[in-house]
Design a protein around this motif. Structure first.
Motif, PDB file in Angstrom:
ATOM      1  N   MET A   1      35.344  37.249  16.699  1.00 57.88           N
ATOM      2  CA  MET A   1      36.730  37.543  17.101  1.00 57.88           C
ATOM      3  C   MET A   1      36.755  38.601  18.202  1.00 57.88           C
ATOM      4  O   MET A   1      35.798  39.331  18.403  1.00 57.88           O
ATOM      5  N   GLY A   2      37.879  38.656  18.905  1.00 59.76           N
ATOM      6  CA  GLY A   2      38.106  39.745  19.847  1.00 59.76           C
ATOM      7  C   GLY A   2      37.581  39.441  21.237  1.00 59.76           C
ATOM      8  O   GLY A   2      36.395  39.161  21.414  1.00 59.76           O
ATOM      9  N   SER A   3      38.490  39.478  22.229  1.00 62.13           N
ATOM     10  CA  SER A   3      38.088  39.289  23.619  1.00 62.13           C
ATOM     11  C   SER A   3      38.851  40.260  24.494  1.00 62.13           C
ATOM     12  O   SER A   3      39.982  40.650  24.162  1.00 62.13           O
TER      13      SER A   3
ATOM     14  N   VAL B   1      43.229  39.980  21.506  1.00 61.36           N
ATOM     15  CA  VAL B   1      42.876  40.052  22.928  1.00 61.36           C
ATOM     16  C   VAL B   1      43.356  41.400  23.465  1.00 61.36           C
ATOM     17  O   VAL B   1      44.505  41.786  23.248  1.00 61.36           O
ATOM     18  N   VAL B   2      42.457  42.104  24.134  1.00 62.80           N
ATOM     19  CA  VAL B   2      42.802  43.403  24.734  1.00 62.80           C
ATOM     20  C   VAL B   2      42.971  43.208  26.229  1.00 62.80           C
ATOM     21  O   VAL B   2      42.122  42.582  26.874  1.00 62.80           O
TER      22      VAL B   2
ATOM     23  N   SER C   1      38.859  39.246  10.923  1.00 62.49           N
ATOM     24  CA  SER C   1      39.239  37.829  10.968  1.00 62.49           C
ATOM     25  C   SER C   1      39.319  37.295   9.546  1.00 62.49           C
ATOM     26  O   SER C   1      38.309  37.193   8.836  1.00 62.49           O
ATOM     27  N   THR C   2      40.519  36.911   9.132  1.00 61.40           N
ATOM     28  CA  THR C   2      40.648  36.349   7.789  1.00 61.40           C
ATOM     29  C   THR C   2      40.302  34.852   7.789  1.00 61.40           C
ATOM     30  O   THR C   2      40.202  34.248   6.731  1.00 61.40           O
ATOM     31  N   THR C   3      40.090  34.306   8.972  1.00 63.51           N
ATOM     32  CA  THR C   3      39.567  32.936   9.080  1.00 63.51           C
ATOM     33  C   THR C   3      38.094  32.946   8.681  1.00 63.51           C
ATOM     34  O   THR C   3      37.639  32.160   7.836  1.00 63.51           O
TER      35      THR C   3
ATOM     36  N   ASP D   1      30.864  42.192   9.955  1.00 62.85           N
ATOM     37  CA  ASP D   1      30.343  41.142  10.829  1.00 62.85           C
ATOM     38  C   ASP D   1      31.414  40.113  11.194  1.00 62.85           C
ATOM     39  O   ASP D   1      31.114  39.107  11.832  1.00 62.85           O
ATOM     40  N   PHE D   2      32.668  40.364  10.796  1.00 61.92           N
ATOM     41  CA  PHE D   2      33.774  39.577  11.353  1.00 61.92           C
ATOM     42  C   PHE D   2      34.964  40.488  11.662  1.00 61.92           C
ATOM     43  O   PHE D   2      36.108  40.140  11.457  1.00 61.92           O
TER      44      PHE D   2
END
Ligand SMILES: O=C(O)CCC(=O)C(=O)O
Ligand SMILES: [Fe+2]
Length: 361
Positions: free
Chosen positions: A85-87, A115-116, A212-214, A308-309
């Motif tokens: 996650m995270g971009s 997204v940042v 990330s809860t996915t 790790d997520f």
């Protein structure tokens, strides 16, 4: 199944110490108010009462997006912060985005969870244009207890104003300031794309952490996933409202109680995610309290310990973060010294989205 009963409460808040629910310093004067870079955004409590939000149609803007994001990526570059996650998106200003680019930004947020955007002029647009931008992504949410911008009740102001005494008091009873949650999960149509904009940040600290809860759902074994897919939980704003009222704050919207599936499906990606949090859930529908507590504690532990997520985002000036409230949990970190002359000041706009889609109908 019967929803969980609610007891009135005056207990300590399961409450974010970043969030004032009334003016915090003596005589309502904020300690650093004179030094604020964005005085228009200091929290104000207008005595306006909001009716319940009626059901509304929502079409996720990402469903209109070009899958290759060609408009957005004409000028922008994407750098991933962590694999799950995270971009970071650079090379674009939110202010110059066409509707096609906004649709693709929504798709990027759906895929990457948060997204940042750095070096944005967004903080200086003024509340009307900021509100207008947020409305592209959903229906404005009016937060019942936190301070807002006069005339713009969709603004939720996050402000730590130099009152270190309040933080010290909080830590007399608490071990940590972390409070993992999804925003406004008690609404029937909780927020989807949530926008956080920094106005003033401490030199160091005050990061926001996202999970990330996915991916948290994906890590569970098939039998466990299937068991969760049959369950619903009751989310409620009653505790938050009771706390504000019992402590001299305002609650501008009658408390809401809503049952949501524990596993929800994302309308764009089709991914399944856990929809549980430590702030608003009262219990699992039809389960006894100890049963409910043990499962919810397990799930919260799993989400919050899964580094790790997760990603931890630091707030540089001019940063904006857009995250998907349907597939993440997040927490602020109050690890900085509020006595310093740099307030932590930001705003949140949390447009509401679809009724959560259950994994099993
Ligand atoms: O202060 C932060 O970093 C996040 C605040 C937050 O999660 C909220 O106000 O809902
Ligand atoms: Fe939040």
């Amino acid at each position: 199944m019967a929803p969980h009963s609610l007891e009135p409460t005056e207990e300590a808040p399961s409450y974010d110490i970043n969030l004032p629910y009334k003016p915090t310093s003596e005589k309502g004067q904020l300690k650093h108010a004179g030094a604020s870079k964005y005085p228009q955004y200091l929290p104000k409590w207008e005595p306006v009462f909001f009716p319940p939000c009626p059901e509304f149609d929502f079409l996720d803007p990402a469903l209109r997006a070009d899958k290759d994001k060609r408009t957005l990526l004409k000028d922008a570059q994407i750098k991933h912060i962590s694999p799950k996650m995270g971009s970071e998106l650079s090379g674009v200003q939110l202010s110059s985005m066409s509707d096609a680019a906004k649709d693709e930004l929504a798709l990027l947020v759906s895929e990457r969870k948060c997204v940042v955007l750095r070096d944005q002029d967004f903080a200086d647009w003024g509340p009307a244009s900021q509100q207008n931008f947020a409305e592209y992504f959903g229906k404005p949410n009016y937060q019942p207890v936190t301070g807002s911008v006069p005339g713009f009740p969709a603004f939720h102001i996050i402000h730590r104003d130099g009152n270190q005494a309040e933080i010290d008091k909080f830590f007399e009873h608490k071990l940590t300031s972390t409070l993992w949650h999804q925003d406004v999960s008690y609404e029937r149509q909780p927020p989807g794309y949530v926008i956080l904009c920094i106005l003033q940040a401490p030199e160091v600290g005050g990061d926001t952490v996202f999970a990330s809860t996915t991916e948290a759902y994906n890590r569970l074994s098939p039998g466990f996933q299937s068991m969760l897919e049959d369950l619903r939980a009751t989310h409620s704003s009653e505790k938050m409202c009771n706390f504000a009222r019992a402590n001299g704050g305002l609650c501008r919207k009658d408390p809401i109680r809503t049952s949501h599936p524990i596993v929800r499906v994302h309308p764009v990606t089709g991914e399944k995610s856990l929809f549980v949090n430590g702030e608003f859930i009262r219990g699992i529908d039809g389960w006894k309290d100890p049963e409910s507590d043990i499962l919810l504690n397990f799930l919260t532990d799993h989400i919050t310990k899964g580094h790790d997520f997760q990603v931890r985002l630091s707030w540089e000036p001019k940063s904006v973060v857009i995250f998907d409230n349907r597939t993440t949990c997040h927490t602020a970190t109050v690890d900085y010294d509020a006595r310093s002359d740099k307030d932590r000041h930001m705003f949140r706009l949390a447009p509401m989205a679809e009724v959560p889609i259950p994994a099993k109908k």
